[in-house]
Scaffold this active site. Sequence first.
Site, mmCIF file in Angstrom:
data_model
loop_
_atom_site.group_PDB
_atom_site.id
_atom_site.type_symbol
_atom_site.label_atom_id
_atom_site.label_comp_id
_atom_site.label_asym_id
_atom_site.label_seq_id
_atom_site.Cartn_x
_atom_site.Cartn_y
_atom_site.Cartn_z
ATOM 1 N N LYS A 45 84.666 92.471 74.701
ATOM 2 C CA LYS A 45 84.135 92.189 73.362
ATOM 3 C C LYS A 45 83.340 93.418 72.880
ATOM 4 O O LYS A 45 83.060 94.345 73.637
ATOM 5 C CB LYS A 45 83.204 90.967 73.360
ATOM 6 C CG LYS A 45 83.830 89.678 73.879
ATOM 7 C CD LYS A 45 84.924 89.131 72.977
ATOM 8 C CE LYS A 45 85.563 87.877 73.556
ATOM 9 N NZ LYS A 45 86.742 87.427 72.778
ATOM 10 N N SER A 51 92.033 88.801 70.735
ATOM 11 C CA SER A 51 90.661 88.704 70.235
ATOM 12 C C SER A 51 90.059 90.028 69.799
ATOM 13 O O SER A 51 89.056 90.045 69.072
ATOM 14 C CB SER A 51 89.760 88.066 71.300
ATOM 15 O OG SER A 51 89.595 88.939 72.402
#
Length: 247
Positions: A144, A73
């Site tokens: 993230k 990701s």
Amino acid sequence: MDTEAPHTQRGHSSPREGEGWPRSAFSRTTDGAGPGRRQLTWRRAGALGVICTVFLLLLSNFVVQPFLIPSRSMEPTLRVGDRVLVNKLAYRFGDQPRRGDVVVFDGTGSFVRERPGGSPVGALVQGAASALGLAEPSDTDFVKRVVGVGGDDVVCCDAGGRVSVNGVPLDEPYLHPGDAPSTVPFRIVVPLGTLWVMGDHRSQSRDSRDHLGEPGGGMVPVEKVIGRADWIGWPVSRWGAVGGGHG
């Protein structure tokens, strides 16, 4: 005279240390010292290992924690198998996460509803291993990039297909080649005390966009941030600072 001579001779000819005594007596003494020293060495090594482990766990809990990257990701910034060093002091003394920071956070209540159950002993072992960077992180921990902070108006997409914050299009050189900034249109205002976060590999990342309709709206409370991912510590070929983003 004759009776004293033999006595005197015996006195001068008494055996020196180590001579004239049974060899078995000295062998037992020497052999007994060796194993004792070896046993002491193993004990010291074991104690040193325990001390080092405790020190590393304390360091990991309060200062810098290795974090094993488990997914794609955050490519190309972070790759599967990278071990990043998470700076836990980055936001400890009043500083707040900024746009562009790569953060590790506990997603309980935002990305996952509740902490999964399991054996307490297993959880303890898993936690210790992940804290040392030897195992994958907990299912509730995520890495993230911060795109919006409290008060920001975050929109996707503008006429140029870019994410904009407070009306300013973002320059995102860290995006995975070929990825659009987002294929999911959205417009949100980030509540104070929370963050809007997205992965760099947008097509492979489940991030704030995927939780828009859930309680919390995909926002991550600042208090859930574990730390900032500042360095790649492993593999050696990828040593260096984690690339920052927009300000």
